[in-house]
Design an enzyme around this catalytic site. Sequence first.
Site, mmCIF file in Angstrom:
data_model
loop_
_atom_site.group_PDB
_atom_site.id
_atom_site.type_symbol
_atom_site.label_atom_id
_atom_site.label_comp_id
_atom_site.label_asym_id
_atom_site.label_seq_id
_atom_site.Cartn_x
_atom_site.Cartn_y
_atom_site.Cartn_z
ATOM 1 N N SER A 130 31.400 33.513 39.484
ATOM 2 C CA SER A 130 32.844 33.649 39.727
ATOM 3 C C SER A 130 33.081 34.898 40.537
ATOM 4 O O SER A 130 32.228 35.777 40.640
ATOM 5 C CB SER A 130 33.593 33.737 38.395
ATOM 6 O OG SER A 130 33.325 34.968 37.754
ATOM 7 N N ASP A 131 34.277 35.004 41.143
ATOM 8 C CA ASP A 131 34.620 36.224 41.863
ATOM 9 C C ASP A 131 35.472 37.086 40.944
ATOM 10 O O ASP A 131 36.559 36.684 40.528
ATOM 11 C CB ASP A 131 35.386 35.885 43.150
ATOM 12 C CG ASP A 131 35.588 37.110 44.003
ATOM 13 O OD1 ASP A 131 36.037 36.981 45.147
ATOM 14 O OD2 ASP A 131 35.269 38.230 43.530
ATOM 15 N N TRP A 132 34.925 38.314 40.617
ATOM 16 C CA TRP A 132 35.619 39.233 39.732
ATOM 17 C C TRP A 132 36.237 38.463 38.568
ATOM 18 O O TRP A 132 35.522 37.724 37.875
ATOM 19 C CB TRP A 132 36.638 40.075 40.521
ATOM 20 C CG TRP A 132 36.873 41.393 39.890
ATOM 21 C CD1 TRP A 132 37.985 41.804 39.234
ATOM 22 C CD2 TRP A 132 35.943 42.486 39.812
ATOM 23 N NE1 TRP A 132 37.808 43.072 38.740
ATOM 24 C CE2 TRP A 132 36.557 43.525 39.081
ATOM 25 C CE3 TRP A 132 34.646 42.696 40.252
ATOM 26 C CZ2 TRP A 132 35.934 44.741 38.807
ATOM 27 C CZ3 TRP A 132 34.000 43.882 40.009
ATOM 28 C CH2 TRP A 132 34.667 44.905 39.283
#
Length: 730
Positions: free
Chosen positions: A270-272
């Site tokens: 995931s992104d952040w």
Amino acid sequence: MPHDATSDDHQTRIEDLLGRMTVEEKLGQLQQLAWAWNTGPGGGGTADVEAAARKGLLGSVLNVVGAANSNALQRIAVEESRLGIPLVFGLDVIHGFHTTFPIPLAQAAAFDPAVTRTDGEVSAAEARSNGIHWTFSPMMDVTHEPRWGRIAESTGEDPYLAARYAVAKVHGYQGGDPSDLSAPDRVAACAKHFAAYGGAEGGRDYNTVDVSEQRLRNLYLPPFEAAVEAGAATVMAAFNTISGVPAHANAHTLTGILKQDWGFDGVVVSDWTGVRELIAHGNAADEADAGRLALSAGVDMEMVSTTFADHGRSLLDSGALRQDRLDDAVARVLRLKLRLGLFERPYVDEAAAITAPSTRTRAAARAAAGRCMVLLKNEDGVLPLDAGIVRSLAVVGPFADSGDLLGTWSLPGAPEAVPVLRGLREALPDADVTHARGVPADGPDTSGLAEAVAVAAAADAVVVVVGEPPAVSGEAAVRSDLRLPGRQEELVAAVAATGTPCVVVLVGGRPLTIGAWADRVPAIVMAWHPGIEAGPAVADVLTGAVAPGGKLPVTFPRTVGQIPLYHNHERTGRPYDPATPQEKYVSKYLDIADGPQFPFGHGLSYTTFALGDPALSRERITTDELHAGATVEVAVPVRNTGARDGEEVVQLYVQDPAASIAQPVRRLRGFRRIRLAAGEERTVRFTLGAADVGFWTNDPAGVHTVEPGEIHLHTGTSSHTHARQTLLIT
Ligand code: GLC
């Protein structure tokens, strides 16, 4: 995915580990937490990370820098947890670790993927030696949005160019063979952000993306498919929605396309806090729901937010999360660690850590920066600066004597850039090189204007270094106005008014709107944010030591009101025709000339080139032949018609004038940067196949079609090409 010869052994070891892991340990492998940069265990703010590692409830950590710090944290996981599964350490090594290369958008301007492969190789060696196993790069988001700050990290507006660069960067980081990944100078790559992040409405970061299936597959996905084909070890999900479904919860893209259609067997991270943000999107009811949606859709590892770890057990017990999905995600994480060789060599050799740029890596960064620069304009022979004539040179502007030219995503602690002023003084040792800042990079102060005008008036030539600072480039750095910030436009106008031959060197992370002053100066060079060797590279190009050969990977609009404005646009039913500019009922603006300031693919050199008409190896081909792998060769004769050696980028575009889905007027399908001596002639050859002349339809199942009819082939030295040949598909 290239075949990994060790994959059978890896699968055996994965199955053995899965059989011994508890549910909590499995969920722990899917968790990535952030570290506090270059501190070791016991430093502030990292106790929770250390505790999770010690309990075997952690898979990965990002932002831990330094060989000793990396080893100390790794020792906790390997020597104190029950199963001793090593951690994988990630970091945003986007265009350099110690040795900062030009920003990716600049590298795309070189139209030479070897530049980005070199960046990848140098960065991987420096990062891995400092305990980093995984970089969150290359970013390959195609975008038509110069307002979007992350255009700086992209390789521009064309999917074909972006795909070639994505492959080169993956190979630079990982090597060409999957077994290379365990080497001490390689890191795992991460194709990001999956997908269509560059399509955010208004160019506003994190904003809505509503895109047709055909545009998703023809514009945004090609670089990712190429990166997966090249063996990219990981993929990062994007923050945006894709036609209403957030990318972090999008089973169609994450599982249907990426994992099933393309066979991706690596890790989706995931992104952040992108998983937890499913709640803010209005897609998840709460954190448990967010975790369920993301993990079920195809996210394998959760960065920073902890919904998988917090709710995975209950989701599994309730049947909301399938056991085989959990085990598949864990298997992917373990496979990444096995490919990196972390089970055999979890620790990095601290004595071998690379602690600074070397002469070799600086030279590589300097050469890269010179190849990335684009000569936008050069009249009256102002460039190259001739050391025999230029006895005095004024260098003015807020970025003339600035080290702030590394660009967005340069790493804290990376050495500053060599300023342009120093580069020019070293390149012109016999000239009297004077300097005045004139105005600051932003703000209303013009108190230094008179001094800058004075030094310019007294010199044989003047270089004005203006643009935008890295602080307004990159993530969450969206500008609604693309002109030079502050009072820089006044500086340019005042210096140009002195009558001293004037060269503007533009620095920045995006196209800038320069129409207010571009006609007042005879020469303009787009230098982007050129990295650690900014000054010497600018001097190389301005003095002609390096022949400028870069081309624009993004369109430069005349004004922000024209955006989106790009070369690979549809024709519309009422296209503007320059032959009839008075025609009212066509697709144009009333208050500005049609078309861009500078088009995609534009760039000049210090010599001139002539392209002959393209010749085809055959003028007819059937759809069956194409689907069977037959190709057509396109040969383009090129001659250096000037008095200096130089470099040109020959470009090949295709256009399908009559298709079931309206096709862009230009689709880049080939480019070749070549160096020719004065008077030299050469033939450049391209090959076209089904993938080049066909297109994806709107069918969500993914249908690529090649339709009978004409294909117009355009060759030239920018997207404003005119030479044309016709290939007939039957
Ligand atoms: C950021 C970026 C992503 C980066 C990640 C880790 O928000 O969107 O590109 O890799 O967080 O720093």
